[in-house]
Design an enzyme around this catalytic site. Structure first.
Site, PDB file in Angstrom:
ATOM      1  CG  ASN A 127      -2.094  -0.864   1.108  1.00 49.12           C
ATOM      2  OD1 ASN A 127      -2.251  -1.542   0.095  1.00 49.12           O
ATOM      3  ND2 ASN A 127      -2.925  -0.908   2.130  1.00 49.12           N
ATOM      4  CG  MET A 128       0.771   5.821  -1.783  1.00 49.96           C
ATOM      5  SD  MET A 128      -0.172   6.846  -2.871  1.00 49.96           S
ATOM      6  CE  MET A 128      -0.177   5.955  -4.389  1.00 49.96           C
ATOM      7  CE  LYS A 129      -2.339   2.670   6.020  1.00 49.55           C
ATOM      8  NZ  LYS A 129      -3.127   1.834   5.108  1.00 49.55           N
ATOM      9  N   GLY A 130       2.487   2.542   3.222  1.00 50.72           N
ATOM     10  CA  GLY A 130       3.643   1.783   3.683  1.00 50.72           C
ATOM     11  C   GLY A 130       3.626   1.397   5.147  1.00 50.72           C
ATOM     12  CG  PHE A 131       5.351  -1.408   8.301  1.00 50.85           C
ATOM     13  CD1 PHE A 131       4.283  -1.534   9.175  1.00 50.85           C
ATOM     14  CD2 PHE A 131       6.564  -1.968   8.661  1.00 50.85           C
ATOM     15  CE1 PHE A 131       4.423  -2.215  10.375  1.00 50.85           C
ATOM     16  CE2 PHE A 131       6.710  -2.653   9.865  1.00 50.85           C
ATOM     17  CZ  PHE A 131       5.633  -2.773  10.716  1.00 50.85           C
TER      18      PHE A 131
END
Ligand code: B12
Length: 248
Positions: A127-131
């Protein structure tokens, strides 16, 4: 002269061997259960056993939290750990590298396979927002991402691969009960070989109990465990593809 480097767990003073344990015994809480817990820890080799918590959990079961000390140490000079090899480039540099070398986007498919319903790990990579403050693959210009979600049967993932023709496949396995992950990962790898498409793609597996060593044993290109951030995976994929086709 020995090069050994012995270390032991740390609690209050270096190498004091202090450990916190938690476990359940099939006994009602009380003096008998407490003594049984203490003796169990001593049988494991611990000394200075301190039962800090004893609580009933359901009928006939007690849960314990124990502090104790171990006499054992580990020689870290003996340990060889294998991890995926890649140089960590910043996102912008990786995007530029893909643009100049491939002159197209790298196509990635991700799925959690078998009956495994855990999507958070795979999503945090894709996902774009990542981790952990690290953007996911969707955020890179370098990647075209197809996230198939969870509970994808290995055969269905292979069908998608034949249709989409990705450069890299990312498989997630979180549930390891009764070695479900081994069964799923073996089945998927066997299907890739049967279709004759294994060599064309980078195949990566991830999950909290996945190690790089296990992944290699099972014929995968890399294994990523707990704490992986998307940029680790992004860099590995691109650099592995360049290794596979150095003339790109
Ligand atoms: C949330 C959760 C669920 C949610 C999942 C929701 C969802 N949409 O994902 C729900 C409630 C559905 C669920 C169900 C179950 N769960 Co659950 N679940 C968890 C929990 C609490 C957190 C998992 C999580 O999201 N972690 C956060 C992510 C970010 O971490 P991660 O998965 O490790 O991912 C990181 C790395 O591993 C890696 N990574 C992961 N995948 C991939 C893939 C690739 C390609 C790469 C490169 C990297 C990568 O990168 C990520 C970022 O660093 C864990 C316990 C825990 N605290 O971990 C139990 C846990 C995973 N669940 C467990 C179990 C047993 C189940 C059930 C079987 C329970 C039941 N009896 O019904 C069911 C299984 C359902 C099924 N069919 O799969 C066990 C698994 C034990 C085992 N080893 O087999 C755990 C460990 C709990 C426990 N201690 O018992 N669960």
């Amino acid at each position: 002269m020995s090069n050994s480097r012995l270390i032991r767990t740390y609690g209050d003073q270096i190498n004091d061997g202090a450990v916190q344990l938690s476990f359940t015994l099939p006994l009602e809480s009380g003096a008998l259960a407490k003594e049984a817990a203490k003796r169990f820890c001593e049988k494991l080799g611990f000394h200075d056993v301190l039962i800090c918590t004893m609580e009933n959990i359901g009928e006939g079961f007690s849960f314990f939290v124990v502090y104790a000390k171990t006499p054992f140490s580990v020689d870290i000079s003996d340990i060889k750990v294998i991890t995926p090899k890649y140089k960590k480039l910043p996102r912008e540099e990786l995007d530029e590298l893909v643009k100049t070398r491939f002159r197209r986007k790298i196509v990635v498919i991700g799925a959690t396979i078998g009956t495994d319903a855990h999507t958070v790990g795979l999503d945090s990579i894709l996902n774009m927002k990542g981790f952990h403050g690290d953007y996911g693959l969707e955020r890179y210009q370098a990647f075209e991402v197809h996230n198939l979600g969870s509970q994808v049967a290995p055969i269905d993932l292979v069908k998608k691969i034949l249709q989409i023709k990705p450069d890299a496949v990312l498989v997630s396995q979180v549930v390891t009960q009764r070695n479900a992950h081994i069964k799923n990962l073996t089945e998927f790898m066997d299907l890739l070989h049967a279709e004759g498409i294994r060599e064309n793609i980078v195949v990566v597996v991830g999950g909290p109990r996945i190690t790089h060593e296990l992944a290699l044993e099972m014929g995968y290109d890399a294994g990523f465990g707990a704490g992986t951030v998307p940029s680790d995976v992004a860099n590995f994929i691109v650099q592995e593809l360049l290794k596979k086709s150095p003339t790109v």
